[in-house]
Design an enzyme around this catalytic site. Structure first.
Site: not given
Length: 465
Positions: A184, A277, A305
């Site tokens: 994702y 990623d 994050k």
């Protein structure tokens, strides 16, 4: 009682203390009682708030996985968090292994980070202009992450991946990208491509509203399968191969170094860029991210994050010659009103300062290992097929025999059993990601007692499944 009443050796104050101790004994014993002796939590207030939320927000949430659809039951509505714990509106206390989906690596509401944010807020919450804190955080990222020579800050991981996608196409002059089934990279149209062998190379959109044209240049390979990667690179002019260097969105899947190095070698061979990623793994599995953990360096990296210390931050970064394509240094346009927000920059700076101290990631990985191994031991002792793993402060497990090396392997796990496991753990005070396809997160605030308590509950629940 008769003894205390009649004993001549006890003075009046001592008699009162002894009597009070006896009165409190049932309450004290309940705090140290085994998991099986405690009543499962109830969620009356959470249920009421969620019922109302469904009338004013789609599905009652601001992000789909929070709705608990894949594990059943209603979601818990949080009231406040601190350290390794979370408390809901019903007053239930949880040991939290979601950690706001990764950012809370120091633990929730860390005092030093909060103090720094409050100090920064006094100067203003947003400038819309350059601030020195951007330079400071950018230099810390550059010093830590092997692939990074320049950084562009954004407000989310999705936004970072959107900018990265435009950048790799602009730099290479090619349109086609290769991603992996089950990985994702945010909800941008180009990344919402259906996984699975029947449609993997057809670029079929995985969500209504995504036009076919947006995904025709997106190809899917099988994670862990270098032959599938080379087949796509050989037969297409590929701008970049993009992957999660440790998968956290198909459950926790840890690759081999050989697979990551093979992707590095193949992209170099065919003139494509390699993108890690690291929105989830950056500063999570090691201070330099997964690329430091495995010793494989990509061309471009996306982050988020942890680098925001709990506030909204994303970034894409990489070699200076690539990043120089980004406006205003180059012609590839990308912008953001709140990018480089001073409060978020300061939270990130304070978080990275703490993470750079010696021994932090060794502690995270040791605790992740103890937790995962304990869960697997409990599962196998109760007769369940389980498999799992960990890397730094990131971990996960599946209800299947394993090993799990790709999304197709993860799909074989018993999701229905995981749903029951999740609800039973929740009712006993352990908050886990509400999907078998999500990773768990360890923080520096988690204690030995937290892990002991979690494993005690896990053993009970595994026996009851």
């Amino acid at each position: 009682w008769f003894y205390f009443y009649r004993s001549p050796s006890l003075s009046a104050p001592k008699m009162k203390f002894a009597a009070l101790s006896l009165l409190l004994l049932p309450f004290a014993s309940s705090l140290s009682a085994p998991a099986s002796a405690r009543k499962p939590y109830t969620f009356t207030k959470s249920d009421a708030i969620f019922k109302e939320a469904q009338e004013v927000m789609p599905g009652g949430v601001s992000s789909p996985v929070r709705a608990f659809r894949s594990v059943g039951g209603n979601p818990v509505v949080f009231d406040h968090v601190k350290g390794s714990k979370a408390w809901d509106v019903d007053g239930n206390e949880f040991i939290d292994y979601v950690g706001t989906w990764g950012p809370a690596i120091l633990g929730h509401a860390d005092d030093e980070v909060l103090s720094a944010i409050k100090e920064t807020m006094d100067k203003g919450t947003s400038f819309g202009a350059p601030c020195a804190l951007e330079n400071e955080l950018a230099k810390m990222v550059i010093d830590a992450v092997p692939s990074v020579e320049m950084v562009r800050f954004t407000n989310s991981g999705t936004e970072a991946c959107m900018g990265m996608l435009r950048l790799v196409r602009a730099f290479t002059g090619r349109e086609t990208i290769v991603k992996f089934e089950g990985c994702y990279h945010g909800h941008a149209d180009s990344f919402l491509v259906q996984a699975g062998s029947g449609v993997a190379t057809l670029g079929l959109p995985d969500s209504p509203g995504v036009p076919d044209g947006a995904t025709k240049s997106t190809l899917c390979a099988k994670y862990g399968d270098l032959d599938s990667v080379e087949e796509l690179l050989k037969n297409n002019e590929v701008a970049a191969v993009i992957l999660e260097p440790v998968v956290g969105n198909s459950g926790f899947i840890k690759p081999t170094k050989e697979f990551l190095q093979g992707c590095r070698d193949l992209t170099t061979k065919y003139g494509a860029l390699l993108v890690f990623d690291e929105v989830m793994t950056g500063f999570r599995v090691s201070y330099g991210g997964a690329q430091e953990y495995f010793g494989v360096t990509p061309d471009v990296t996306t982050m988020g994050k942890v680098i925001g210390g709990g506030l909204p931050v994303g970034a894409y970064a990489g070699r200076k010659d690539i990043m120089s394509m980004v406006a205003p240094a180059g012609p590839m346009y990308q912008a953001g009103t709140l990018s480089g927000n001073p409060c978020a920059m300061r939270a990130g700076i304070e978080t990275l300062k703490r993470l750079s101290a010696p021994g932090q990631y060794e502690k995270l990985e040791a605790n992740s290992r103890r937790l995962v191994e304990g869960i697997l031991e409990a599962g196998r002792a109760a007769g369940h097929d389980v498999t799992g793993g960990y890397a730094g402060g990131m971990w996960g497990f599946f209800f299947c025999e394993g090993p799990v090396s790709s999304f197709s392997d993860a799909e074989k796990a018993d999701a229905e059993k995981f749903g029951r496991w999740h609800r039973m753990m929740l009712e006993r005070g352990v908050y886990l990601a509400p999907s078998t396809y999500e990773a768990g997160f360890m923080s520096l605030a988690h204690t030995d007692d937290d892990i002991d308590r979690t494993l005690e509950i896990a053993r009970e629940v595994m026996e009851m499944l």
